[in-house]
Design an enzyme around this catalytic site. Structure first.
Site, PDB file in Angstrom:
ATOM      1  CG  HIS A 220      -9.299  -0.456  -5.262  1.00 44.33           C
ATOM      2  ND1 HIS A 220      -9.577   0.512  -4.923  1.00 44.33           N
ATOM      3  CD2 HIS A 220      -8.780  -0.318  -6.663  1.00 44.33           C
ATOM      4  CE1 HIS A 220      -9.102   1.481  -5.814  1.00 44.33           C
ATOM      5  NE2 HIS A 220      -8.607   0.833  -6.908  1.00 44.33           N
TER       6      HIS A 220
ATOM      7  CG  HIS B 253      -8.177   4.000   2.901  1.00 45.36           C
ATOM      8  ND1 HIS B 253      -6.957   4.837   2.385  1.00 45.36           N
ATOM      9  CD2 HIS B 253      -8.982   4.320   1.708  1.00 45.36           C
ATOM     10  CE1 HIS B 253      -7.093   5.225   1.128  1.00 45.36           C
ATOM     11  NE2 HIS B 253      -8.345   5.057   0.757  1.00 45.36           N
TER      12      HIS B 253
ATOM     13  CG  ASP C 101     -15.823   1.133  -1.099  1.00 46.14           C
ATOM     14  OD1 ASP C 101     -14.722   1.127  -1.205  1.00 46.14           O
ATOM     15  OD2 ASP C 101     -16.463   1.661  -2.212  1.00 46.14           O
TER      16      ASP C 101
HETATM   17  C1  SDX Z   1     -10.910   1.886  -1.823  1.00 43.54           C
HETATM   18  O1  SDX Z   1      -6.183   3.474  -2.018  1.00 43.54           O
HETATM   19  C2  SDX Z   1      -7.291   4.116  -2.205  1.00 43.54           C
HETATM   20  O2  SDX Z   1      -7.319   5.250  -2.354  1.00 43.54           O
HETATM   21  C3  SDX Z   1      -8.672   3.349  -2.570  1.00 43.54           C
HETATM   22  C4  SDX Z   1      -9.824   4.163  -2.521  1.00 43.54           C
HETATM   23  C5  SDX Z   1     -10.041   4.872  -3.839  1.00 43.54           C
HETATM   24  O3  SDX Z   1     -10.820   5.991  -3.643  1.00 43.54           O
HETATM   25  O4  SDX Z   1      -9.376   4.414  -4.797  1.00 43.54           O
HETATM   26  O5  SDX Z   1     -10.034   4.786  -1.374  1.00 43.54           O
HETATM   27  C6  SDX Z   1     -11.222   3.065  -2.612  1.00 43.54           C
HETATM   28  O6  SDX Z   1     -10.357   1.018  -2.296  1.00 43.54           O
HETATM   29  C7  SDX Z   1     -11.271   1.699  -0.441  1.00 43.54           C
HETATM   30  C8  SDX Z   1     -11.005   0.620   0.472  1.00 43.54           C
HETATM   31  C9  SDX Z   1     -12.116  -0.276   0.150  1.00 43.54           C
HETATM   32  N1  SDX Z   1     -11.525  -1.765   0.963  1.00 43.54           N
HETATM   33  C10 SDX Z   1     -12.399  -2.291   1.916  1.00 43.54           C
HETATM   34  O7  SDX Z   1     -13.122  -1.806   2.568  1.00 43.54           O
HETATM   35  C11 SDX Z   1     -11.753  -3.750   2.131  1.00 43.54           C
HETATM   36  C12 SDX Z   1     -11.554  -3.777   3.681  1.00 43.54           C
HETATM   37  N2  SDX Z   1     -10.412  -3.074   3.947  1.00 43.54           N
HETATM   38  C13 SDX Z   1      -9.103  -3.806   4.012  1.00 43.54           C
HETATM   39  O8  SDX Z   1      -9.056  -4.914   3.314  1.00 43.54           O
HETATM   40  C14 SDX Z   1      -7.836  -2.845   4.101  1.00 43.54           C
HETATM   41  O9  SDX Z   1      -8.079  -1.892   5.221  1.00 43.54           O
HETATM   42  C15 SDX Z   1      -7.480  -2.214   2.877  1.00 43.54           C
HETATM   43  C16 SDX Z   1      -7.233  -3.223   1.750  1.00 43.54           C
HETATM   44  C17 SDX Z   1      -8.255  -1.020   2.406  1.00 43.54           C
HETATM   45  C18 SDX Z   1      -6.246  -1.469   3.719  1.00 43.54           C
HETATM   46  O10 SDX Z   1      -5.471  -2.511   3.646  1.00 43.54           O
HETATM   47  P1  SDX Z   1      -3.807  -2.237   4.126  1.00 43.54           P
HETATM   48  O11 SDX Z   1      -3.447  -0.746   4.089  1.00 43.54           O
HETATM   49  O12 SDX Z   1      -2.970  -3.378   3.453  1.00 43.54           O
HETATM   50  O13 SDX Z   1      -3.754  -2.648   5.740  1.00 43.54           O
HETATM   51  P2  SDX Z   1      -3.511  -4.137   6.297  1.00 43.54           P
HETATM   52  O14 SDX Z   1      -4.362  -5.063   5.588  1.00 43.54           O
HETATM   53  O15 SDX Z   1      -2.161  -4.005   6.478  1.00 43.54           O
HETATM   54  O16 SDX Z   1      -4.190  -3.948   7.654  1.00 43.54           O
HETATM   55  C19 SDX Z   1      -3.497  -3.347   8.768  1.00 43.54           C
HETATM   56  C20 SDX Z   1      -4.192  -4.229   9.925  1.00 43.54           C
HETATM   57  C21 SDX Z   1      -4.079  -6.021   9.704  1.00 43.54           C
HETATM   58  O17 SDX Z   1      -4.249  -6.409  11.173  1.00 43.54           O
HETATM   59  P3  SDX Z   1      -3.026  -7.197  11.808  1.00 43.54           P
HETATM   60  O18 SDX Z   1      -2.615  -8.086  10.702  1.00 43.54           O
HETATM   61  O19 SDX Z   1      -1.806  -6.125  11.836  1.00 43.54           O
HETATM   62  O20 SDX Z   1      -3.549  -7.739  13.163  1.00 43.54           O
HETATM   63  O21 SDX Z   1      -5.744  -3.958   9.978  1.00 43.54           O
HETATM   64  C22 SDX Z   1      -6.373  -5.252   9.952  1.00 43.54           C
HETATM   65  C23 SDX Z   1      -5.563  -6.104   9.112  1.00 43.54           C
HETATM   66  O22 SDX Z   1      -5.699  -7.376   9.349  1.00 43.54           O
HETATM   67  N3  SDX Z   1      -7.361  -4.727   8.890  1.00 43.54           N
HETATM   68  C24 SDX Z   1      -8.738  -4.824   9.120  1.00 43.54           C
HETATM   69  C25 SDX Z   1      -9.473  -4.439   7.945  1.00 43.54           C
HETATM   70  N4  SDX Z   1      -8.693  -3.795   7.283  1.00 43.54           N
HETATM   71  C26 SDX Z   1      -7.407  -3.882   7.855  1.00 43.54           C
HETATM   72  N5  SDX Z   1      -9.369  -6.062   9.908  1.00 43.54           N
HETATM   73  C27 SDX Z   1     -10.751  -6.097   9.631  1.00 43.54           C
HETATM   74  N6  SDX Z   1     -11.543  -5.493   8.818  1.00 43.54           N
HETATM   75  C28 SDX Z   1     -10.844  -4.535   7.874  1.00 43.54           C
HETATM   76  N7  SDX Z   1     -11.452  -3.836   6.987  1.00 43.54           N
END
Ligand code: SDX
Length: 429
Positions: free
Chosen positions: A269, A308, A364
């Protein structure tokens, strides 16, 4: 073609059918409870770990369209607010629902400016942290400690009390953040200067040394103010959910906000901006980007700052921040990590792994590069997110407190533990 706004659900276990109203694109989960297989059946639950498809509230504050990459605060597009407004103007909008008149903004600004000081004992509290304490841990703890200075904050149902706590928190979080920063540097605290803007005073409390009057570079002051606007609210994200859930117990907003800040601290997050910088530093050069992308696709690493839950398109905030980076670097110095970030983005936006998963840069991905150029250590990055998001958390808390449909948050569960069994004496274990 039926025009009725209902669902007809046929329970094939009993042959019974049920008609469930649809409103605003949703059904009420409680309408499923009537679906039973017999008199002893509790009724049907909706199972939704991490609330991926659950609306927990109605809200009028922020609108996001993840597919189109749209973000509005109270109907105003984020691009226009970033271009024309100040952060305090946006905080007023988010809290009160309308852009302030000049008179309203002057009064709000005066109120915030005159609540920036904290009790002197807060310094004693912060002095107790180790020299290398993470500033986000200090921020969370100190915000929670503020609840002990304002026992009247527990009176949540009186809007006058609520407004006073909201002012105190918006005004004091930059002071707490700056004190945490000065603590880890081993520098004396710099006090608020009421002649400065919200962002200008924050920079003053961070960077003032021996000069009698600190004056920030106007380009940096404006860049920070815009970053605050972009981070102010984001509907029902993880930390806002925490603010609403903790606040639903009737606790004071200081304690609830500490819980929200704790949620924001997580690397998935608001802690992602710190994780992005560490990731870019570990990649080390644009030449090593392809190897890192291979590791990400092999599931050995995450591309922090990408992806996201809601945005399946470019985060509109990331677009603005990316543009801002060039303006800031013109005043500070170009970040040596920028070419690595640009190469990562360039490759990821073309690579099938990211394209099929609709992974784009989020807020971010570039913000940390600007914070680093402004002279902040990476540990301060989540604190810089928490300061503006305080306005959003408080607006969401205020909306929850005033929502007649809301009550204490208490989800159900699907029990997977053992059936009832008798206690086993030690000799028989
Ligand atoms: C913020 O919610 C908000 O509004 C948050 C925010 C705000 O203003 O409050 O916007 C601020 O928190 C932005 C997000 C910051 N976090 C990151 O940058 C961390 C990296 N991102 C991930 O951890 C992820 O994308 C999330 C946590 C942001 C979202 O995760 P989801 O919606 O649960 O998606 P998921 O984990 O189910 O991913 C779907 C697929 C998966 O692959 P498969 O298992 O289907 O093969 O996408 C892949 C994930 O492995 N994936 C990534 C990835 N994010 C998702 N693979 C590599 N790198 C990534 N960053």
């Amino acid at each position: 073609m039926s025009t009725k706004e209902t669902l007809t659900i046929v329970d094939n276990r009993t042959g019974k059918s049920y008609e469930v109203p649809v409103a605003d694109g949703a059904i009420r989960a409680m309408d499923l409870r009537q679906i039973k297989t017999g008199p002893d059946d509790f009724g049907l639950l909706a199972y939704d770990p991490a609330f991926t498809n659950t609306a927990s509230t109605r809200s009028a504050i922020t609108y996001i369209d993840g597919d189109k990459g749209i973000l509005w605060y109270r109907g105003y597009p984020i691009e226009q607010l970033a271009e024309h407004a100040t952060f305090l103007e946006v905080a007023y909008l988010i809290l009160r629902g309308e852009l302030p008149t000049q008179k309203e903004l002057d009064e709000f600004t005066w109120q915030v400016t005159h609540h920036t000081w904290v009790h002197e004992n807060v310094k004693k509290f912060m002095d107790g942290f180790h020299h290398d304490a993470h500033p986000m841990g200090m921020f969370i703890s100190t915000v929670a400690a503020l609840s002990t200075f304002y026992p009247d904050a527990k009176v949540n149902h009186d809007s006058g009390h609520r407004d006073l706590q909201i002012l105190r928190l918006i005004a004091k979080v930059p002071t707490i953040a700056a004190f945490a920063y000065r603590h880890i540097l081993g520098q004396a605290y710099a006090y608020p200067d009421n002649d400065l803007s919200y962002a200008g005073n924050f920079l003053n409390m961070l960077f003032k040394t021996t000069e009698l009057k600190y004056k920030a570079d106007p380009a940096i002051e404006r860049a920070l103010d815009v970053l605050f606007i972009l981070h102010a609210d984001h509907e029902q994200n993880c930390s806002t959910n925490a603010m609403r859930s903790v606040g639903s117990s009737g606790v004071d907003p200081y304690s609830a906000l500490a819980g929200a800040a704790a949620a924001l601290y997580g690397p998935l997050h608001g802690g992602a901006n710190e994780a992005v910088l560490r990731m870019l530093r570990s990649v080390g050069s644009p030449a090593r980007v392809p190897e890192f992308i291979r590791q990400v696709k092999a599931g050995e690493a995450k591309l922090m700052g990408f992806g996201h839950r809601v945005y399946k398109n470019y985060d509109p905030r990331a677009k603005i921040i990316k543009r801002m980076a060039d303006e800031v670097f013109a005043v500070t110095r170009p970040s040596p990590l920028l070419p690595i970030a640009r190469e990562l983005e360039h490759i990821a936006l073309q690579d099938e792994y990211f394209v099929t998963r609709k992974l784009y840069p989020n807020v971010d991905f570039y913000s940390g590069l600007i914070y680093e150029a402004l002279g902040f250590p990476v540990e301060m990055f989540p604190v810089l997110f928490a300061i503006p998001r305080t306005a959003g958390w408080l607006a969401q808390w205020q909306e929850m407190v005033g929502d007649p449909e809301q009550k204490i948050a208490r989800p159900r569960q699907i029990y997977t533990g053992p059936a009832c069994r008798d206690f086993k004496p030690m000799g028989r274990r």
